[in-house]
Design a protein around this motif. Sequence first.
Motif, PDB file in Angstrom:
ATOM      1  N   GLU A  97       0.810  -1.227   0.000  1.00 19.93           N
ATOM      2  CA  GLU A  97       0.000   0.000   0.000  1.00 19.93           C
ATOM      3  C   GLU A  97       0.841   1.275   0.000  1.00 19.93           C
ATOM      4  O   GLU A  97       0.359   2.322  -0.411  1.00 19.93           O
ATOM      5  CB  GLU A  97      -0.934   0.026   1.211  1.00 19.93           C
ATOM      6  CG  GLU A  97      -2.029  -0.988   1.164  1.00 19.93           C
ATOM      7  CD  GLU A  97      -2.918  -0.965   2.403  1.00 19.93           C
ATOM      8  OE1 GLU A  97      -3.997  -1.558   2.331  1.00 19.93           O
ATOM      9  OE2 GLU A  97      -2.534  -0.363   3.429  1.00 19.93           O
ATOM     10  N   LEU A  98       2.070   1.194   0.467  1.00 26.88           N
ATOM     11  CA  LEU A  98       2.917   2.393   0.538  1.00 26.88           C
ATOM     12  C   LEU A  98       3.545   2.649  -0.822  1.00 26.88           C
ATOM     13  O   LEU A  98       4.311   1.831  -1.321  1.00 26.88           O
ATOM     14  CB  LEU A  98       4.021   2.223   1.587  1.00 26.88           C
ATOM     15  CG  LEU A  98       4.965   3.416   1.728  1.00 26.88           C
ATOM     16  CD1 LEU A  98       4.227   4.627   2.294  1.00 26.88           C
ATOM     17  CD2 LEU A  98       6.150   3.067   2.609  1.00 26.88           C
ATOM     18  N   PRO A  99       3.228   3.782  -1.452  1.00 24.99           N
ATOM     19  CA  PRO A  99       3.877   4.106  -2.726  1.00 24.99           C
ATOM     20  C   PRO A  99       5.336   4.506  -2.468  1.00 24.99           C
ATOM     21  O   PRO A  99       5.600   5.578  -1.923  1.00 24.99           O
ATOM     22  CB  PRO A  99       3.042   5.266  -3.280  1.00 24.99           C
ATOM     23  CG  PRO A  99       2.342   5.852  -2.102  1.00 24.99           C
ATOM     24  CD  PRO A  99       2.240   4.774  -1.063  1.00 24.99           C
ATOM     25  N   LEU A 100       6.254   3.632  -2.826  1.00 27.31           N
ATOM     26  CA  LEU A 100       7.663   3.866  -2.512  1.00 27.31           C
ATOM     27  C   LEU A 100       8.229   5.095  -3.217  1.00 27.31           C
ATOM     28  O   LEU A 100       9.119   5.754  -2.684  1.00 27.31           O
ATOM     29  CB  LEU A 100       8.492   2.624  -2.820  1.00 27.31           C
ATOM     30  CG  LEU A 100       8.260   1.471  -1.842  1.00 27.31           C
ATOM     31  CD1 LEU A 100       8.930   0.206  -2.331  1.00 27.31           C
ATOM     32  CD2 LEU A 100       8.766   1.831  -0.454  1.00 27.31           C
ATOM     33  N   SER A 101       7.686   5.430  -4.381  1.00 28.20           N
ATOM     34  CA  SER A 101       8.173   6.636  -5.065  1.00 28.20           C
ATOM     35  C   SER A 101       7.833   7.884  -4.242  1.00 28.20           C
ATOM     36  O   SER A 101       8.630   8.832  -4.182  1.00 28.20           O
ATOM     37  CB  SER A 101       7.577   6.736  -6.472  1.00 28.20           C
ATOM     38  OG  SER A 101       6.168   6.836  -6.406  1.00 28.20           O
ATOM     39  N   VAL A 102       6.681   7.882  -3.606  1.00 33.02           N
ATOM     40  CA  VAL A 102       6.293   9.009  -2.750  1.00 33.02           C
ATOM     41  C   VAL A 102       7.106   8.973  -1.455  1.00 33.02           C
ATOM     42  O   VAL A 102       7.566  10.012  -0.973  1.00 33.02           O
ATOM     43  CB  VAL A 102       4.775   8.993  -2.462  1.00 33.02           C
ATOM     44  CG1 VAL A 102       4.387  10.163  -1.566  1.00 33.02           C
ATOM     45  CG2 VAL A 102       3.986   9.025  -3.762  1.00 33.02           C
ATOM     46  N   ALA A 103       7.304   7.785  -0.907  1.00 30.39           N
ATOM     47  CA  ALA A 103       8.127   7.655   0.301  1.00 30.39           C
ATOM     48  C   ALA A 103       9.532   8.194   0.037  1.00 30.39           C
ATOM     49  O   ALA A 103      10.112   8.863   0.899  1.00 30.39           O
ATOM     50  CB  ALA A 103       8.181   6.204   0.756  1.00 30.39           C
ATOM     51  N   ALA A 104      10.065   7.939  -1.146  1.00 30.62           N
ATOM     52  CA  ALA A 104      11.399   8.436  -1.495  1.00 30.62           C
ATOM     53  C   ALA A 104      11.423   9.962  -1.485  1.00 30.62           C
ATOM     54  O   ALA A 104      12.376  10.573  -0.986  1.00 30.62           O
ATOM     55  CB  ALA A 104      11.819   7.897  -2.854  1.00 30.62           C
ATOM     56  N   LYS A 105      10.383  10.585  -2.014  1.00 29.25           N
ATOM     57  CA  LYS A 105      10.305  12.055  -2.016  1.00 29.25           C
ATOM     58  C   LYS A 105      10.227  12.597  -0.591  1.00 29.25           C
ATOM     59  O   LYS A 105      10.861  13.603  -0.261  1.00 29.25           O
ATOM     60  CB  LYS A 105       9.075  12.527  -2.794  1.00 29.25           C
ATOM     61  CG  LYS A 105       9.121  12.237  -4.274  1.00 29.25           C
ATOM     62  CD  LYS A 105       7.799  12.667  -4.901  1.00 29.25           C
ATOM     63  CE  LYS A 105       7.607  12.158  -6.291  1.00 29.25           C
ATOM     64  NZ  LYS A 105       6.290  12.551  -6.850  1.00 29.25           N
ATOM     65  N   ILE A 106       9.446  11.932   0.236  1.00 28.71           N
ATOM     66  CA  ILE A 106       9.278  12.373   1.626  1.00 28.71           C
ATOM     67  C   ILE A 106      10.593  12.247   2.385  1.00 28.71           C
ATOM     68  O   ILE A 106      11.005  13.157   3.110  1.00 28.71           O
ATOM     69  CB  ILE A 106       8.149  11.579   2.307  1.00 28.71           C
ATOM     70  CG1 ILE A 106       6.801  11.975   1.685  1.00 28.71           C
ATOM     71  CG2 ILE A 106       8.162  11.780   3.819  1.00 28.71           C
ATOM     72  CD1 ILE A 106       5.649  11.072   2.067  1.00 28.71           C
ATOM     73  N   ILE A 107      11.269  11.118   2.219  1.00 27.58           N
ATOM     74  CA  ILE A 107      12.540  10.903   2.922  1.00 27.58           C
ATOM     75  C   ILE A 107      13.582  11.910   2.442  1.00 27.58           C
ATOM     76  O   ILE A 107      14.325  12.491   3.250  1.00 27.58           O
ATOM     77  CB  ILE A 107      13.000   9.447   2.768  1.00 27.58           C
ATOM     78  CG1 ILE A 107      12.047   8.527   3.565  1.00 27.58           C
ATOM     79  CG2 ILE A 107      14.450   9.272   3.220  1.00 27.58           C
ATOM     80  CD1 ILE A 107      12.215   7.057   3.291  1.00 27.58           C
ATOM     81  N   LYS A 108      13.642  12.162   1.150  1.00 33.89           N
ATOM     82  CA  LYS A 108      14.590  13.154   0.619  1.00 33.89           C
ATOM     83  C   LYS A 108      14.296  14.535   1.210  1.00 33.89           C
ATOM     84  O   LYS A 108      15.209  15.259   1.602  1.00 33.89           O
ATOM     85  CB  LYS A 108      14.514  13.191  -0.908  1.00 33.89           C
ATOM     86  CG  LYS A 108      15.534  14.102  -1.534  1.00 33.89           C
ATOM     87  CD  LYS A 108      15.489  14.019  -3.047  1.00 33.89           C
ATOM     88  CE  LYS A 108      16.533  14.951  -3.651  1.00 33.89           C
ATOM     89  NZ  LYS A 108      16.566  14.857  -5.111  1.00 33.89           N
ATOM     90  N   ALA A 109      13.020  14.888   1.283  1.00 38.72           N
ATOM     91  CA  ALA A 109      12.639  16.170   1.887  1.00 38.72           C
ATOM     92  C   ALA A 109      13.016  16.218   3.364  1.00 38.72           C
ATOM     93  O   ALA A 109      13.492  17.246   3.854  1.00 38.72           O
ATOM     94  CB  ALA A 109      11.138  16.401   1.709  1.00 38.72           C
ATOM     95  N   ALA A 110      12.817  15.112   4.073  1.00 37.49           N
ATOM     96  CA  ALA A 110      13.152  15.060   5.499  1.00 37.49           C
ATOM     97  C   ALA A 110      14.657  15.218   5.719  1.00 37.49           C
ATOM     98  O   ALA A 110      15.077  15.896   6.663  1.00 37.49           O
ATOM     99  CB  ALA A 110      12.657  13.745   6.105  1.00 37.49           C
ATOM    100  N   VAL A 111      15.460  14.624   4.840  1.00 40.33           N
ATOM    101  CA  VAL A 111      16.922  14.785   4.933  1.00 40.33           C
ATOM    102  C   VAL A 111      17.277  16.254   4.718  1.00 40.33           C
ATOM    103  O   VAL A 111      18.104  16.807   5.438  1.00 40.33           O
ATOM    104  CB  VAL A 111      17.641  13.865   3.923  1.00 40.33           C
ATOM    105  CG1 VAL A 111      19.130  14.199   3.866  1.00 40.33           C
ATOM    106  CG2 VAL A 111      17.456  12.400   4.289  1.00 40.33           C
TER     107      VAL A 111
END
Length: 118
Positions: A97-111
């Motif tokens: 259920e977790l869209p990994l492409s969106v998770a990647a954007k979120i993690i990059k933003a968090a970094v």
Amino acid sequence: MISKAATVESFLDTVSPEERVVFGKLRKLFKADKRIVESMLYRMPTYMLGETNVGAFNRQKNYLCLYAHPSAVDPYRKELGRLDCGKSCIRFKKPAELPLSVAAKIIKAAVGIAAKSA
């Protein structure tokens, strides 16, 4: 759930194979930036840049979750669709259920947010 694992590898050994796959991908996304330090802070896999928390992931009783700074999550809420999102927590019942492409954007933003705070 509170993990008694001392390492992220030990934590990953306690989850289902499907969960291990998605958590392994999240782990790689966090660790893509070599400045990030991985630990079991808060009894879950946690990723820090200096003294600043970048994010974490965990398995709860009824769902899986990804944690990141609220300012990193906010711009992507629509892309997360119907996933249950708190202020800084993204909850999903099944790994797929977790869209990994969106998770990647979120993690990059968090970094990026953490780098500005460090």
